[in-house]
Write an enzyme that holds these catalytic residues in place. Sequence first.
Site, PDB file in Angstrom:
ATOM      1  N   PHE A 153       0.815  -1.224   0.000  1.00  0.00           N
ATOM      2  CA  PHE A 153       0.000   0.000   0.000  1.00  0.00           C
ATOM      3  C   PHE A 153       0.849   1.275   0.000  1.00  0.00           C
ATOM      4  O   PHE A 153       0.318   2.366   0.214  1.00  0.00           O
ATOM      5  CB  PHE A 153      -0.920   0.005   1.227  1.00  0.00           C
ATOM      6  CG  PHE A 153      -1.898  -1.142   1.234  1.00  0.00           C
ATOM      7  CD1 PHE A 153      -3.076  -1.076   0.501  1.00  0.00           C
ATOM      8  CD2 PHE A 153      -1.638  -2.303   1.943  1.00  0.00           C
ATOM      9  CE1 PHE A 153      -3.986  -2.140   0.479  1.00  0.00           C
ATOM     10  CE2 PHE A 153      -2.534  -3.376   1.933  1.00  0.00           C
ATOM     11  CZ  PHE A 153      -3.709  -3.292   1.193  1.00  0.00           C
ATOM     12  N   ARG A 155       3.028   4.575  -1.099  1.00  0.00           N
ATOM     13  CA  ARG A 155       2.903   5.601  -2.140  1.00  0.00           C
ATOM     14  C   ARG A 155       4.296   5.984  -2.612  1.00  0.00           C
ATOM     15  O   ARG A 155       5.218   6.048  -1.793  1.00  0.00           O
ATOM     16  CB  ARG A 155       2.232   6.870  -1.580  1.00  0.00           C
ATOM     17  CG  ARG A 155       0.780   6.725  -1.267  1.00  0.00           C
ATOM     18  CD  ARG A 155       0.337   7.839  -0.346  1.00  0.00           C
ATOM     19  NE  ARG A 155       1.056   7.736   0.927  1.00  0.00           N
ATOM     20  CZ  ARG A 155       0.903   8.566   1.954  1.00  0.00           C
ATOM     21  NH1 ARG A 155       0.080   9.581   1.858  1.00  0.00           N
ATOM     22  NH2 ARG A 155       1.571   8.403   3.076  1.00  0.00           N
ATOM     23  N   GLU A 156       4.432   6.275  -3.874  1.00  0.00           N
ATOM     24  CA  GLU A 156       5.704   6.781  -4.365  1.00  0.00           C
ATOM     25  C   GLU A 156       5.933   8.164  -3.760  1.00  0.00           C
ATOM     26  O   GLU A 156       4.992   8.908  -3.520  1.00  0.00           O
ATOM     27  CB  GLU A 156       5.694   6.837  -5.893  1.00  0.00           C
ATOM     28  CG  GLU A 156       5.706   5.439  -6.483  1.00  0.00           C
ATOM     29  CD  GLU A 156       5.653   5.426  -7.995  1.00  0.00           C
ATOM     30  OE1 GLU A 156       6.048   6.412  -8.633  1.00  0.00           O
ATOM     31  OE2 GLU A 156       5.198   4.402  -8.533  1.00  0.00           O
ATOM     32  N   ALA A 253      -8.418  18.588  -5.123  1.00  0.00           N
ATOM     33  CA  ALA A 253      -8.934  18.658  -6.495  1.00  0.00           C
ATOM     34  C   ALA A 253      -7.793  19.078  -7.414  1.00  0.00           C
ATOM     35  O   ALA A 253      -6.839  19.727  -6.986  1.00  0.00           O
ATOM     36  CB  ALA A 253     -10.063  19.674  -6.555  1.00  0.00           C
ATOM     37  N   GLY A 258      -2.999  10.191 -11.695  1.00  0.00           N
ATOM     38  CA  GLY A 258      -2.196   9.503 -12.702  1.00  0.00           C
ATOM     39  C   GLY A 258      -1.367   8.463 -11.982  1.00  0.00           C
ATOM     40  O   GLY A 258      -1.747   7.994 -10.909  1.00  0.00           O
ATOM     41  N   CYS A 261      -0.443   3.171 -10.907  1.00  0.00           N
ATOM     42  CA  CYS A 261      -1.362   2.245 -10.251  1.00  0.00           C
ATOM     43  C   CYS A 261      -2.843   2.607 -10.341  1.00  0.00           C
ATOM     44  O   CYS A 261      -3.627   1.796 -10.830  1.00  0.00           O
ATOM     45  CB  CYS A 261      -0.937   2.027  -8.814  1.00  0.00           C
ATOM     46  SG  CYS A 261       0.596   1.071  -8.789  1.00  0.00           S
TER      47      CYS A 261
HETATM   48  P1  NAD Z   1       8.235  -1.426 -11.636  1.00  0.00           P
HETATM   49  O1  NAD Z   1       7.928  -1.468 -13.071  1.00  0.00           O
HETATM   50  O2  NAD Z   1       8.826  -0.197 -11.034  1.00  0.00           O
HETATM   51  O3  NAD Z   1       9.251  -2.621 -11.276  1.00  0.00           O
HETATM   52  C1  NAD Z   1       9.061  -3.925 -11.687  1.00  0.00           C
HETATM   53  C2  NAD Z   1      10.429  -4.606 -11.799  1.00  0.00           C
HETATM   54  O4  NAD Z   1      10.219  -5.999 -12.047  1.00  0.00           O
HETATM   55  C3  NAD Z   1      11.276  -4.099 -12.966  1.00  0.00           C
HETATM   56  O5  NAD Z   1      12.559  -3.726 -12.488  1.00  0.00           O
HETATM   57  C4  NAD Z   1      11.355  -5.293 -13.912  1.00  0.00           C
HETATM   58  O6  NAD Z   1      12.577  -5.386 -14.631  1.00  0.00           O
HETATM   59  C5  NAD Z   1      11.206  -6.451 -12.956  1.00  0.00           C
HETATM   60  N1  NAD Z   1      10.758  -7.709 -13.575  1.00  0.00           N
HETATM   61  C6  NAD Z   1       9.810  -7.894 -14.530  1.00  0.00           C
HETATM   62  N2  NAD Z   1       9.678  -9.201 -14.803  1.00  0.00           N
HETATM   63  C7  NAD Z   1      10.535  -9.857 -13.982  1.00  0.00           C
HETATM   64  C8  NAD Z   1      10.824 -11.222 -13.783  1.00  0.00           C
HETATM   65  N3  NAD Z   1      10.209 -12.180 -14.462  1.00  0.00           N
HETATM   66  N4  NAD Z   1      11.761 -11.553 -12.868  1.00  0.00           N
HETATM   67  C9  NAD Z   1      12.406 -10.588 -12.171  1.00  0.00           C
HETATM   68  N5  NAD Z   1      12.172  -9.280 -12.314  1.00  0.00           N
HETATM   69  C10 NAD Z   1      11.233  -8.911 -13.207  1.00  0.00           C
HETATM   70  O7  NAD Z   1       6.901  -1.822 -10.879  1.00  0.00           O
HETATM   71  P2  NAD Z   1       6.376  -1.269  -9.471  1.00  0.00           P
HETATM   72  O8  NAD Z   1       5.865   0.115  -9.626  1.00  0.00           O
HETATM   73  O9  NAD Z   1       7.383  -1.561  -8.418  1.00  0.00           O
HETATM   74  O10 NAD Z   1       5.088  -2.195  -9.255  1.00  0.00           O
HETATM   75  C11 NAD Z   1       5.211  -3.567  -8.966  1.00  0.00           C
HETATM   76  C12 NAD Z   1       3.859  -4.085  -8.507  1.00  0.00           C
HETATM   77  O11 NAD Z   1       3.504  -3.475  -7.267  1.00  0.00           O
HETATM   78  C13 NAD Z   1       2.697  -3.780  -9.456  1.00  0.00           C
HETATM   79  O12 NAD Z   1       1.798  -4.855  -9.416  1.00  0.00           O
HETATM   80  C14 NAD Z   1       2.047  -2.548  -8.843  1.00  0.00           C
HETATM   81  O13 NAD Z   1       0.686  -2.451  -9.159  1.00  0.00           O
HETATM   82  C15 NAD Z   1       2.236  -2.824  -7.368  1.00  0.00           C
HETATM   83  N6  NAD Z   1       2.292  -1.622  -6.535  1.00  0.00           N
HETATM   84  C16 NAD Z   1       3.025  -0.541  -6.958  1.00  0.00           C
HETATM   85  C17 NAD Z   1       3.117   0.591  -6.137  1.00  0.00           C
HETATM   86  C18 NAD Z   1       3.879   1.797  -6.578  1.00  0.00           C
HETATM   87  O14 NAD Z   1       3.796   2.811  -5.894  1.00  0.00           O
HETATM   88  N7  NAD Z   1       4.608   1.784  -7.683  1.00  0.00           N
HETATM   89  C19 NAD Z   1       2.493   0.584  -4.887  1.00  0.00           C
HETATM   90  C20 NAD Z   1       1.780  -0.550  -4.486  1.00  0.00           C
HETATM   91  C21 NAD Z   1       1.692  -1.648  -5.314  1.00  0.00           C
HETATM   92  C1  UGA Z   2      -1.350   5.095  -4.655  1.00  0.00           C
HETATM   93  C2  UGA Z   2      -1.955   4.782  -3.288  1.00  0.00           C
HETATM   94  O1  UGA Z   2      -2.048   5.987  -2.520  1.00  0.00           O
HETATM   95  C3  UGA Z   2      -1.110   3.765  -2.542  1.00  0.00           C
HETATM   96  O2  UGA Z   2      -1.730   3.426  -1.307  1.00  0.00           O
HETATM   97  C4  UGA Z   2      -0.970   2.517  -3.410  1.00  0.00           C
HETATM   98  O3  UGA Z   2      -0.118   1.578  -2.790  1.00  0.00           O
HETATM   99  C5  UGA Z   2      -0.396   2.899  -4.755  1.00  0.00           C
HETATM  100  O4  UGA Z   2      -1.237   3.892  -5.391  1.00  0.00           O
HETATM  101  C6  UGA Z   2      -0.333   1.724  -5.680  1.00  0.00           C
HETATM  102  O5  UGA Z   2      -1.098   0.803  -5.588  1.00  0.00           O
HETATM  103  O6  UGA Z   2       0.551   1.836  -6.531  1.00  0.00           O
HETATM  104  P1  UGA Z   2       0.645   6.610  -5.570  1.00  0.00           P
HETATM  105  O7  UGA Z   2       0.061   6.333  -6.900  1.00  0.00           O
HETATM  106  O8  UGA Z   2       2.094   6.427  -5.369  1.00  0.00           O
HETATM  107  O9  UGA Z   2      -0.077   5.684  -4.456  1.00  0.00           O
HETATM  108  O10 UGA Z   2       0.342   8.107  -5.152  1.00  0.00           O
HETATM  109  P2  UGA Z   2      -0.908   8.931  -4.545  1.00  0.00           P
HETATM  110  O11 UGA Z   2      -0.337   9.888  -3.592  1.00  0.00           O
HETATM  111  O12 UGA Z   2      -2.000   8.071  -4.074  1.00  0.00           O
HETATM  112  O13 UGA Z   2      -1.387   9.736  -5.826  1.00  0.00           O
HETATM  113  C7  UGA Z   2      -1.942   9.097  -6.946  1.00  0.00           C
HETATM  114  C8  UGA Z   2      -2.450  10.136  -7.929  1.00  0.00           C
HETATM  115  O14 UGA Z   2      -3.597  10.800  -7.407  1.00  0.00           O
HETATM  116  C9  UGA Z   2      -1.444  11.237  -8.250  1.00  0.00           C
HETATM  117  O15 UGA Z   2      -1.530  11.576  -9.614  1.00  0.00           O
HETATM  118  C10 UGA Z   2      -1.897  12.404  -7.406  1.00  0.00           C
HETATM  119  O16 UGA Z   2      -1.553  13.650  -7.944  1.00  0.00           O
HETATM  120  C11 UGA Z   2      -3.407  12.201  -7.426  1.00  0.00           C
HETATM  121  N1  UGA Z   2      -4.066  12.780  -6.233  1.00  0.00           N
HETATM  122  C12 UGA Z   2      -3.791  12.291  -5.006  1.00  0.00           C
HETATM  123  C13 UGA Z   2      -4.998  13.806  -6.399  1.00  0.00           C
HETATM  124  O17 UGA Z   2      -5.269  14.249  -7.534  1.00  0.00           O
HETATM  125  N2  UGA Z   2      -5.623  14.309  -5.286  1.00  0.00           N
HETATM  126  C14 UGA Z   2      -5.362  13.832  -4.036  1.00  0.00           C
HETATM  127  O18 UGA Z   2      -5.973  14.335  -3.072  1.00  0.00           O
HETATM  128  C15 UGA Z   2      -4.427  12.807  -3.891  1.00  0.00           C
END
Ligand code: NAD
Ligand code: UGA
Length: 449
Positions: A153, A155-156, A253, A258, A261
């Site tokens: 869960f 956030r970036e 708002a 974007g 996720c």
């Molecule tokens: P990402 O694209 O940043 O990283 C994925 C990595 O997996 C890449 O480095 C890629 O080279 C590697 N990879 C792909 N296939 C592979 C394989 N077969 N073996 C080993 N490595 C492999 O992705 P991410 O943003 O870290 O997201 C990963 C998952 O976590 C997604 O399902 C996403 O929905 C979920 N998630 C992401 C966030 C987020 O904030 N980015 C937050 C919560 C959940």
């Molecule tokens: C979101 C969730 O907040 C995380 O809990 C979840 O783990 C993650 O997605 C995921 O599954 O990847 P993230 O996308 O990193 O995290 O960032 P958020 O801070 O949630 O923002 C998402 C988007 O919504 C951004 O484009 C942000 O600008 C927008 N946003 C956020 C709004 O427009 N208004 C808000 O009040 C909050």
Amino acid sequence: MKQITVIGVGYVGLVTAACFSDLGNEVVALDINKERIAGLKRGEMPIYEPGLEELVQRNIKAGRISFTTSYKDALKSAEFVFICVATPSGVDGEADLKHVAAASRDIAKNMSAPLIVINKSTVPVGTGDWVADIIKQHQPKPIDFSVVSCPEFLREGSAIADFMNPYRTVLGSLDEEAADMVAQLHLPLRAPIVITDLRTAEMIKYASNAFLSTKISFINEIANICESLGADVKEVAAGMGFDERIGPDMLNAGIGYGGSCFPKDIKALAFMAEEMSIEPRILKAVMETNAERRERIINRLIEVIGDLKGLNIGLLGLAFKPNTDDMREAPSIEIAQKLIAQGARVKAYDPVALEVARPLLPKVEMVDNAYKLAEGCDAIVINTEWNEFIQLDLEEIKSKMKQPVIIDGRNIYDPEKMKALGFIYRGVGRGYNNDRDLIKKEIIQDHVS
Ligand code: NAD
Ligand code: UGA
């Protein structure tokens, strides 16, 4: 100390690996991307995430984290393996599970001792059982394993703090022993642990992201109404947020959500519903409202400065949110493309996302600070609420612009102050044209007559 393998060193995987190693575990992080692994071995981060580099380097020095591209090496002494690979949108909006399938096959082929396979990637309901089938089918000889869902869960931009201080840890498994072992691993995080079945855990992740995006689309719709009626959505959101049942988060708002996720996860959940012949009405409305946000900001710009042909437009901020270089589904991409399609010349500045953005926006001139961006601009559009934009010297910005027009897609400035500085300033949902008194009078008259 536990032996942990993390598969995938992206935003989730690298943070997971770094945090678990910092908690004293021995972690091997694996990726099929050779450049990423070679870079990490030199101490170079493949992504920008505040605090990550220090955390990784500290744990490399302590000998608790190492990097490899070899599944064999990565699984040699693993007790737990976390799957953290990407699950992008497929052609019809479904989650594409090819990376999860590949990782599962490689785990099966290379495991040499009993293992708990923990899925952190966001995956459709039922994927955990499917992963277990893949592993069984591809094991050269049967070795015990269990699949546990542990959705992430974080956030970036605040990933390390979110990982280390989660609101909750969700674990899905009917194998009580495995769930308990994974729970032990998470105890240092001191968060409530919800243990449920695999499918429910997978659904908790989608439902959470869908609910958070619903809040965003909801406040964006309220912003539209505020604009027409002369109310200020920022104050409306603040006023709403004091109610604990509503809460203050996710009520900013703007130009819509974007990132890697929300857009893909809402689509994937809607796809799952439709596959089961359930009409996802709310999810569709959330997506439609979000899609309109980009169009709306361009229309606002045109209302203020007219035809965009030949005008110089500056984009302040490109990343989908502050404190990241992630450009996946960043609203700025669509906004830039729409401006260019209407004949505008577009330049952009972002504190960290310029290099990632360059190949995505080849027709946009990238500059390296906000003041250079302002030079000769007919208007500036704010896409990302980076902290450094809040304290800009706005007098200087104005002096460099051709026309003092700011369209603020993130409501970072005070409309009254901007007006006093001589800007033509439009925020989102903040009393249309800043002429609140005029609008109020018109509304009162409507009701009187
Ligand atoms: P990402 O694209 O940043 O990283 C994925 C990595 O997996 C890449 O480095 C890629 O080279 C590697 N990879 C792909 N296939 C592979 C394989 N077969 N073996 C080993 N490595 C492999 O992705 P991410 O943003 O870290 O997201 C990963 C998952 O976590 C997604 O399902 C996403 O929905 C979920 N998630 C992401 C966030 C987020 O904030 N980015 C937050 C919560 C959940
Ligand atoms: C979101 C969730 O907040 C995380 O809990 C979840 O783990 C993650 O997605 C995921 O599954 O990847 P993230 O996308 O990193 O995290 O960032 P958020 O801070 O949630 O923002 C998402 C988007 O919504 C951004 O484009 C942000 O600008 C927008 N946003 C956020 C709004 O427009 N208004 C808000 O009040 C909050």
